[in-house]
Motif scaffolding. Structure first.
Motif: not given
Length: 182
Positions: A4-7, A34-36, A144-145
């Motif tokens: 879970n280290d994506q932007p 949802l990634m924060l 996306e990025g």
């Protein structure tokens, strides 16, 4: 194990089981994730406040076709004798948002953060917010990025299958019940 280290962004996932990958999102076996991170923690982006709580909405857009009894319909005849059940593109006749056909939101006259995700198999959407004959200006703040370097003002955007956009729409000062997302 997922690190879970994506932007920070709204990610899209679904099952890739052999032979049924195309069916899984249509059947609802897919979701946004949802990634924060430290840049976008869901309350601020680089220290600037963004709408949160009930004003931070995921919007998964899909097109589906229903049988008369309300069950899902999907084509079972393909494009050739070699591939009798392979349907490379499917276009449903009913717009669905977060699993609900023709939804309605009683929006407040304030800013909303909308996480738009195209979960359709092949359909592109030309998204805008219409106020009578006018198109409401909204701001794209990510895709996306992750978060963009600066917000981009626009009145519409084209979103392809699997694409995601993070936008801020401001309904402040508008007559209630007057904005339609197209």
């Amino acid at each position: 194990t997922y690190t879970n280290d994506q932007p920070a962004s709204l990610y899209w996932y679904h099952d890739h089981a052999m032979g049924v990958t195309r069916l899984q999102p249509d059947l609802g076996l897919a979701a946004g994730y949802l990634m924060l991170d430290n840049v976008d923690n869901g309350r601020t982006i680089n220290g600037q406040k963004v709408p949160t709580g009930p004003y931070h909405l995921p919007i998964v857009i899909q097109d589906k076709t229903f049988n008369d009894n309300g069950t899902l319909w999907y084509p079972t005849h393909g494009i050739s004798e070699v591939h009798p059940v392979w349907v490379p593109e499917f276009f449903g006749d009913t717009p669905v948002i977060n699993g609900k056909a023709y939804p309605h939101l009683d929006a407040q006259p304030r800013r909303y953060r909308l996480r738009l995700l195209n979960g359709s198999q092949a359909r592109f959407y030309h998204v805008s917010f219409e106020l009578g004959e006018d198109h409401l200006v909204f701001h794209v703040i990510g895709s996306e990025g992750g978060v963009l370097p600066a917000p981009v003002a626009t009145t519409d955007l084209l979103i392809g299958p699997g694409e995601r956009f993070d936008v801020i729409a401001d309904f402040t000062g508008l007559p209630l019940g007057s904005v339609v997302m197209m």
